[in-house]
Scaffold this motif. Structure first.
Motif, mmCIF file in Angstrom:
data_model
loop_
_atom_site.group_PDB
_atom_site.id
_atom_site.type_symbol
_atom_site.label_atom_id
_atom_site.label_comp_id
_atom_site.label_asym_id
_atom_site.label_seq_id
_atom_site.Cartn_x
_atom_site.Cartn_y
_atom_site.Cartn_z
ATOM 1 N N UNK A 111 -22.812 8.692 3.510
ATOM 2 C CA UNK A 111 -21.299 7.938 3.000
ATOM 3 C C UNK A 111 -20.405 7.803 4.100
ATOM 4 N N UNK A 112 -20.756 8.284 5.387
ATOM 5 C CA UNK A 112 -19.794 7.916 6.543
ATOM 6 C C UNK A 112 -20.317 7.542 8.073
ATOM 7 N N UNK A 113 -19.486 6.992 8.574
ATOM 8 C CA UNK A 113 -20.040 6.842 10.089
ATOM 9 C C UNK A 113 -19.011 7.195 10.635
ATOM 10 N N UNK A 114 -19.391 7.525 12.245
ATOM 11 C CA UNK A 114 -18.421 7.717 13.370
ATOM 12 C C UNK A 114 -18.403 6.579 14.186
ATOM 13 N N UNK A 115 -17.372 6.828 15.219
ATOM 14 C CA UNK A 115 -17.445 5.879 15.982
ATOM 15 C C UNK A 115 -18.526 5.531 16.953
ATOM 16 N N UNK A 116 -19.364 6.736 17.108
ATOM 17 C CA UNK A 116 -20.628 6.370 17.532
ATOM 18 C C UNK A 116 -21.689 7.191 16.757
ATOM 19 N N UNK A 117 -22.735 6.963 16.763
ATOM 20 C CA UNK A 117 -24.014 7.729 16.153
ATOM 21 C C UNK A 117 -24.814 8.135 16.956
#
Lengths: 308, 529
Positions: free
Chosen positions: B90-96
């Motif tokens: 359900x989410x993302x970060x600035x990077x993965x």
């Protein structure tokens, strides 16, 4: 009768108090700091102390207990340490599943156990009696875990008739109910048999035969009704136990009942949730016991005189 | 007459029941059909709504059997594998963190530049929508990081960020208090997954209502039963958009049930296969097994503070006396990877230099160098589950060969967690699986004694860790980390035992299954054949 019920409900209060007191102190004696569990391994001692203060865990145990009781009187069972949700919400999400499973398992076991017990008693010391009691013995001694896996293997994997797990459809309840009900069926049928055997030896049964009443009337109206008291006790105990959650059945069939919830709560030292589950079990047992006592009166008019 | 008739009916009834029971017994005793419904395309199965017995072509759902239920679907209130797995949907970060390389790559960030040792500028992707329809901007980054920093458990991943400056709606500048080479890894960790500022401000419960930018949206969380998601049609990354429309995670705690659910087609994917069933599922037609050697390292934690194991020679004697192969075979059915280094193999910086193989003679030499009487030493091993107990039992037999007495101390996980924060234990079987080598070696710094008081502390090692911790040159830092690992191996603060092999089983028609060495599975990348 009303007075009797009110008195019995009043008796439940000290029982509930005693149980909550015992569980509360046992949970606090067990190792494991709830604040540490909530904050995780990276929390500093200061953060843990702050949270302990916020949660009131730095107060003396007795103070914590009295506060818990105060909240309980307002219908507040507290907040789960593990999920942050209200304990009432957590329990009520699962209790309907437990009730459903209990009812279906109880009906299944009664439908089989009562005729089996009666037939075994009427046909005492014949092959019918022996077969019925062997079935009952198997039910009592067979590990519920093993039976559950065998049922899944046969009806789900081999035949594909029923789902392996879950609680999403009416088909999902069949296997858990059979595995849970089979064990209860065994103990109920054994109790029914012994009690019927005892009753069938009574003088009034002989009198009934002498009067020329039909066998069915004698067995069902005179013997069964009088022999029901011990059976009702066992049925009550079994239903009370099932309402408290059936951990093994729920685990094998991934049934989202209260039993599994309580085991998870104990492992996580989630005291409010454990307390909530135990409280529910206590109330269920007490209510079922009350119903059982009232049923005694329905079955045996002599008992009714005690209510007055 | 009546009685005879009744007897006859009874006999027939009993005979019929016996026949049914015998037939059932024979059927259940037959060998495995080895054909899960999901691979046969059999639409006649009536095994529940989640059955995989539907035609594979056009199938748009995936049912996954999970072992445990996450406590939260929010980002900051947990640090559990299952919780993170749900967060990735359900989410993302600035990077993965790329699941195959374990390296950070841009996700919600279009690009980033490192302006100095402590300043980083991130350009954000434009037109990205949260699941509530709001556009993702730099304000959300600032709000999310401030929000994450309010949770004590996020300190490792957010503590280094001193300030967040919103340069413009699509540019954000992060300033760290010290040079922080791990910053990108930290930003890819779930604590820093992006949340809408408006919902943070309104006090949204992100566990009940997880709103992010991720490839899936929560549909329903039926507690104790299942969690279901639907693909996010507005997902910003066309290359990583989910191809399977509906995702359902069923909570099935019992291993045998998970296996049978896969065989019957009730589920399509088993997240964690019970070790007893690995062979069976591997050899079943229509199923596939993914095996990943993880970076999760199991080790024998030794109290280096107030027990005889404060002595390095005694620790080395223990390490040489343990045969990891025996443990893998005896306690793990052969499904594990023996470990000889204090830091898991699998990171670019990993090394097993100065590690300890099985050598009883060397163990005895180190015992002699220690100079004490081994019969006076009792190694009390805390075990918090059955696998750990099996490992400890094998150790008990092996350490008896060098005269060290082992006792096994079983306790539940809460008691185990409590005792690990004290010095009231001799040893325990512990596991750890950080996402990168620097995070791993940071635990060797003496400040870690705040969390695990009985761990080893060494001034020289502190200096090495402190230097690596602020070294911004990638190549130099990698060399330093490798050096730290070799140094730590030589000190033997604990005894590495094995690295976990993860086993994920699924329908063979499920393609593009990516399982990371850190334990996660990329469900959005999967597709049906």
């Amino acid at each position: 009768m009303g007075k009797y019920i009110a008195k019995r409900i009043a008796y439940m209060i000290p029982v509930i108090l005693g149980v909550t007191l015992l569980v509360f102190f046992i949970m606090h004696l067990a190792p494991g700091n709830p604040a540490q569990i909530i904050l995780g391994e990276n929390a500093t001692a200061e953060q843990i102390a702050t949270l302990e203060h916020e949660m009131g865990l730095d107060q003396p145990l007795l103070v914590q207990y009295v506060r818990y009781l105060g909240d309980l009187l307002h219908g507040d069972l507290g907040t789960s340490y593990s999920s942050g949700s209200s304990v009432t919400t957590e329990i009520m999400a699962r209790f309907p599943y437990t009730i459903k499973l209990t009812l279906v398992a109880a009906i299944m076991s009664l439908v089989l156990a009562l005729p089996l017990g009666i037939i075994a008693a009427v046909k005492q010391n014949t092959w019918v009696d022996n077969v019925s009691m062997i079935v009952a013995l198997i039910g009592v001694s067979m590990p519920i875990f093993w039976l559950a896996l065998m049922l899944i293997m046969l009806f789900s994997v081999k035949l594909g008739w029923l789902p392996v797990y879950g609680a999403d459809s009416w088909k999902s309840i069949i296997l858990p109910a059979i595995s849970l009900g089979f064990m209860n069926m065994a103990s109920i049928s054994r109790t029914t048999r012994s009690s019927m055997v005892e009753t069938l030896r009574q003088d009034y049964i002989r009198t009934a035969y002498a009067k020329g009443l039909s066998k069915t009337t004698i067995i069902m109206r005179h013997a069964f009704r009088n022999g029901m008291l011990p059976t009702i006790t066992v049925i009550g105990l079994e239903i009370g136990q099932m309402l408290g959650g059936s951990v093994l059945t729920e685990t094998v069939f991934a049934w989202p009942g209260v039993g599994r919830l309580m085991i998870l709560a104990i492992n996580a030292r989630d005291t409010p949730l454990v307390m909530g589950c135990i409280l529910l079990m206590t109330v269920c047992f007490s209510v079922v016991n009350l119903v059982v006592d009232l049923l005694y009166g329905v079955v045996d008019p002599r008992v009714r005189t005690m209510y007055r | 007459m009546k009685s005879k008739k009744m007897d006859s009916i009874l006999k027939r009834g009993v005979a019929l029941c016996s026949a049914i029971i015998l037939t059932a017994g024979m059927l259940s005793g037959c060998g495995s059909s080895n054909k899960p419904a999901s691979s046969t395309g059999d639409t006649s199965s009536s095994a529940g709504s989640s059955s995989a017995a539907t035609t594979e072509s056009g199938k748009d759902s995936l049912t996954v059997a999970l072992t445990d239920e996450p406590d939260y679907l929010s980002t900051c209130e947990h640090d559990s594998l299952m919780g993170v797995q749900m967060n990735l949907l359900t989410y993302n970060g600035l990077v993965r963190i790329d699941m195959e390389t374990l390296q950070p790559v841009c996700d919600l960030a279009e690009s980033f530049t490192q302006d100095s040792d402590t300043e980083w500028t991130f350009k954000l992707k434009q037109g990205v929508l949260f699941q509530n329809g709001e556009e993702f901007t730099a304000d959300d980054v600032a709000a999310t990081i401030a929000y994450a920093q309010s949770f004590p458990s996020s300190a490792t991943y957010t503590g280094a960020i001193a300030s967040v400056e919103v340069v413009d709606p699509y540019t954000v500048k992060l300033v760290t208090s010290d040079p922080t080479p791990n910053l990108l890894y930290n930003l890819g960790y779930h604590f820093n997954f992006m949340l809408p500022k408006s919902l943070i401000d309104s006090g949204n419960d992100f566990s009940a209502n997880p709103v992010g930018t991720g490839p899936y949206k929560l549909v329903e969380w039926n507690k104790g039963n299942y969690i279901s998601f639907v693909a996010n049609d507005d997902y910003f990354d066309a290359d990583r958009k989910a191809s399977i429309q509906n995702l359902k995670f069923s909570i099935i705690p019992e291993g045998a049930t998970r296996t049978m659910a896969l065989e019957s087609g009730d589920v399509d994917f088993v997240y964690s296969v019970a070790s007893n069933d690995i062979d069976r599922l591997t050899n079943t037609d229509g199923l596939a097994m993914e095996q990943v050697v993880s970076v999760e390292n199991y080790f024998l934690y030794l109290n280096c503070v107030n027990t005889p194991f404060a002595d390095e020679n005694l620790r080395k004697a223990v390490s040489y006396a343990i045969n990891r192969d025996d443990i893998v075979v005896g306690a793990l059915n052969g499904y594990g990877t023996p470990s000889y280094s204090c830091v898991s193999m699998g990171y670019a910086e990993s090394t097993d230099e100065n590690g300890y193989g099985y050598d009883v003679d060397k163990a005895k030499q180190y015992l002699a160098a220690w100079g004490g009487d081994p019969s006076t030493v009792t190694l009390d091993i805390v075990c918090s589950n059955e696998t750990k107990k099996a490992i400890a039992t094998i150790m008990q037999a092996e350490l008896a060969e060098i005269g060290i007495n082992v006792t096994i101390n079983e306790m539940d996980s809460a008691s185990y967690q409590a005792i690990m924060t004290t010095t009231d234990l001799t040893s325990a079987i512990v596991s750890w699986s950080p996402s990168n080598a620097l995070t791993y070696v940071q635990r060797f710094h003496s400040t870690r004694r705040d969390y695990t008081p009985a761990c080893m502390a060494d001034d020289d090692l502190d200096v090495l860790v402190e230097h690596a911790n602020v070294c911004m040159d990638d190549a130099e830092r990698a060399g330093e980390i490798t050096n730290i690992i070799a140094t730590v191996n030589d000190m033997c603060p604990f005894v590495p035992i094995y690295q976990v092999n993860y086993f994920r089983a699924h329908s063979a028609d499920l393609q593009n299954v990516v399982c990371s060495a850190t334990g996660y599975v990329d469900f959005s990348a999967m597709r049906w054949n």
